[in-house]
Design a protein around this motif. Structure first.
Motif, PDB file in Angstrom:
ATOM      1  N   PRO A  83      -6.178  -6.190  13.843  1.00 57.28           N
ATOM      2  CA  PRO A  83      -5.293  -6.058  12.676  1.00 57.28           C
ATOM      3  C   PRO A  83      -5.979  -6.477  11.379  1.00 57.28           C
ATOM      4  CG  PRO A  83      -4.115  -7.022  14.524  1.00 57.28           C
ATOM      5  CD  PRO A  83      -5.560  -6.951  14.929  1.00 57.28           C
ATOM      6  N   GLU A  84      -6.980  -7.354  11.481  1.00 59.32           N
ATOM      7  CA  GLU A  84      -7.661  -7.796  10.256  1.00 59.32           C
ATOM      8  C   GLU A  84      -8.465  -6.676   9.595  1.00 59.32           C
ATOM      9  OE1 GLU A  84      -8.210  -8.730  13.403  1.00 59.32           O
ATOM     10  OE2 GLU A  84     -10.175  -9.692  13.688  1.00 59.32           O
ATOM     11  N   LEU A  85      -8.631  -5.565  10.315  1.00 60.33           N
ATOM     12  CA  LEU A  85      -9.330  -4.421   9.711  1.00 60.33           C
ATOM     13  C   LEU A  85      -8.369  -3.383   9.132  1.00 60.33           C
ATOM     14  CD1 LEU A  85     -12.088  -3.500  12.370  1.00 60.33           C
ATOM     15  CD2 LEU A  85     -12.334  -4.935  10.343  1.00 60.33           C
ATOM     16  N   TYR A  86      -7.098  -3.444   9.474  1.00 62.55           N
ATOM     17  CA  TYR A  86      -6.192  -2.347   9.123  1.00 62.55           C
ATOM     18  C   TYR A  86      -6.329  -1.945   7.655  1.00 62.55           C
ATOM     19  CZ  TYR A  86      -3.714  -2.653  13.628  1.00 62.55           C
ATOM     20  OH  TYR A  86      -3.372  -2.641  14.950  1.00 62.55           O
ATOM     21  N   ARG A  87      -6.456  -0.649   7.446  1.00 58.76           N
ATOM     22  CA  ARG A  87      -6.692  -0.108   6.107  1.00 58.76           C
ATOM     23  C   ARG A  87      -5.470   0.527   5.464  1.00 58.76           C
ATOM     24  NH1 ARG A  87     -10.128  -2.392   3.691  1.00 58.76           N
ATOM     25  NH2 ARG A  87      -9.144  -3.922   5.026  1.00 58.76           N
ATOM     26  N   LEU A  88      -4.400   0.709   6.243  1.00 58.53           N
ATOM     27  CA  LEU A  88      -3.262   1.447   5.693  1.00 58.53           C
ATOM     28  C   LEU A  88      -2.644   0.765   4.465  1.00 58.53           C
ATOM     29  CD1 LEU A  88      -2.156   4.172   6.373  1.00 58.53           C
ATOM     30  CD2 LEU A  88      -0.509   3.103   7.927  1.00 58.53           C
ATOM     31  N   PRO A  89      -2.447  -0.558   4.482  1.00 60.71           N
ATOM     32  CA  PRO A  89      -1.888  -1.183   3.272  1.00 60.71           C
ATOM     33  C   PRO A  89      -2.797  -0.958   2.052  1.00 60.71           C
ATOM     34  CG  PRO A  89      -1.774  -2.687   5.146  1.00 60.71           C
ATOM     35  CD  PRO A  89      -2.606  -1.518   5.593  1.00 60.71           C
ATOM     36  N   ALA A  90      -4.111  -1.026   2.262  1.00 55.36           N
ATOM     37  CA  ALA A  90      -5.046  -0.809   1.141  1.00 55.36           C
ATOM     38  C   ALA A  90      -4.962   0.640   0.654  1.00 55.36           C
ATOM     39  CB  ALA A  90      -6.472  -1.137   1.586  1.00 55.36           C
ATOM     40  N   LEU A  91      -4.806   1.580   1.592  1.00 59.83           N
ATOM     41  CA  LEU A  91      -4.711   2.988   1.175  1.00 59.83           C
ATOM     42  C   LEU A  91      -3.439   3.225   0.369  1.00 59.83           C
ATOM     43  CD1 LEU A  91      -6.141   4.579   4.420  1.00 59.83           C
ATOM     44  CD2 LEU A  91      -7.078   4.897   2.122  1.00 59.83           C
ATOM     45  N   HIS A  92      -2.348   2.588   0.754  1.00 61.53           N
ATOM     46  CA  HIS A  92      -1.111   2.693  -0.042  1.00 61.53           C
ATOM     47  C   HIS A  92      -1.384   2.204  -1.466  1.00 61.53           C
ATOM     48  CE1 HIS A  92       2.195   2.800   3.307  1.00 61.53           C
ATOM     49  NE2 HIS A  92       1.135   3.493   3.647  1.00 61.53           N
ATOM     50  N   ALA A  93      -2.013   1.042  -1.565  1.00 60.98           N
ATOM     51  CA  ALA A  93      -2.273   0.464  -2.892  1.00 60.98           C
ATOM     52  C   ALA A  93      -3.200   1.375  -3.696  1.00 60.98           C
ATOM     53  CB  ALA A  93      -2.882  -0.928  -2.737  1.00 60.98           C
ATOM     54  N   ASP A  94      -4.212   1.920  -3.037  1.00 60.66           N
ATOM     55  CA  ASP A  94      -5.164   2.784  -3.759  1.00 60.66           C
ATOM     56  C   ASP A  94      -4.479   4.058  -4.248  1.00 60.66           C
ATOM     57  OD1 ASP A  94      -7.151   0.928  -3.369  1.00 60.66           O
ATOM     58  OD2 ASP A  94      -8.085   1.989  -1.683  1.00 60.66           O
ATOM     59  N   LEU A  95      -3.609   4.616  -3.419  1.00 61.35           N
ATOM     60  CA  LEU A  95      -2.924   5.846  -3.846  1.00 61.35           C
ATOM     61  C   LEU A  95      -1.931   5.548  -4.964  1.00 61.35           C
ATOM     62  CD1 LEU A  95      -2.624   7.548  -0.366  1.00 61.35           C
ATOM     63  CD2 LEU A  95      -3.933   8.393  -2.326  1.00 61.35           C
ATOM     64  N   ASP A  96      -1.281   4.386  -4.915  1.00 69.06           N
ATOM     65  CA  ASP A  96      -0.430   3.977  -6.054  1.00 69.06           C
ATOM     66  C   ASP A  96      -1.269   3.965  -7.332  1.00 69.06           C
ATOM     67  OD1 ASP A  96       1.823   3.541  -4.503  1.00 69.06           O
ATOM     68  OD2 ASP A  96       1.641   1.358  -4.479  1.00 69.06           O
TER      69      ASP A  96
END
Ligand code: HEM
Length: 218
Positions: A83-96
């Protein structure tokens, strides 16, 4: 990831991570030298073209990380759930940051991304060896070349505070140390020889699916 007894390997199995890298380095070079990546690294793409890559990565990581969740109870697959690698939250932030908050309705998977996602859902989410292959290609890449890509992208688009590049920022792991532990874990996992061969095949396929996405973006 912490080193466990099981991660310490003997010489007999220590080479699997090297075998994977050796078997896939040629296709890695194709991915690295794809037109899109070369243009991105040379600062020749506009911000919208970079955002298109981020959008396609959103679809892929949505399905890759759903596969991780499916693997949580699998004795082999769960060894590669981080879980420490999960990228989905970062991708949400980047797309915002790149497209504005209404991005969900403005993006869709390209045909190559749809094919990649199909493989992630149908095979990586159900077969632990295939899962590890796809996991390896994306996260080891993000922890390696991804760190170079981040610096270039931030310079090209004058990005501050990782607003649009947080995908490449792993604040819960040290990339170099993590990659070392990851290789040890690949080596220490009790794969059979046929499984090893299938994982290598799936790594090659994962590279091809990624390269197809890049070709479509170019
Ligand atoms: C401009 C683009 C790229 C650059 C500059 C780049 C650079 C690198 C470098 C320098 C390494 C070696 C790191 C090490 O040995 O620790 C590496 C490893 C890796 N890269 Fe890339 N890369 C790029 C694109 C990609 C792409 C598109 C993928 C996959 C989709 C990818 C997947 C990987 C993987 C899986 C590794 C780990 C190999 C291993 O140690 O087993 N890379 N990359």
């Amino acid at each position: 990831m912490s080193t466990t007894e099981q991660d310490r390997t003997d010489g007999a199995t220590a080479a699997f991570s090297e075998a994977v890298k050796a078997a896939s380095w040629e296709v890695h070079e194709h991915a690295e030298h794809s037109r899109y990546m070369q243009d991105l690294m040379a600062g020749r793409l506009d911000r919208a073209a970079y955002a298109r890559l981020v959008a396609q990565q959103y679809f892929a990581y949505r399905d890759l990380e759903a596969a991780s969740q499916r693997m949580a109870d699998d004795p082999i697959g769960s060894r590669f759930v981080f879980p420490e690698l999960y990228r989905l939250p970062a991708l949400h932030a980047d797309l915002d940051a790149l497209l504005g908050r209404g991005w969900r309705s403005s993006i869709e998977p390209t045909p190559a991304t749809a094919a990649y996602c199909g493989r992630l859902r149908d095979v990586a989410a159900t077969d632990p060896g295939a899962y590890v292959a796809h996991h390896y290609v994306r996260y080891m890449g993000d922890l390696s070349g991804g760190q170079v890509i981040r610096r270039v992208v931030e310079r090209t688009y004058d990005i501050a505070d990782h607003a649009g590049t947080s995908f490449y920022v792993f604040d819960r792991v040290d990339p170099k140390a993590f990659k070392q532990q990851y290789r040890l874990r690949l080596d220490a996992t009790p794969w059979t020889e046929p499984e090893k061969a299938r994982i290598i095949d799936e790594v090659l396929l994962a590279y091809r699916l990624n390269t197809d996405v890049l070709a479509e973006l170019a």
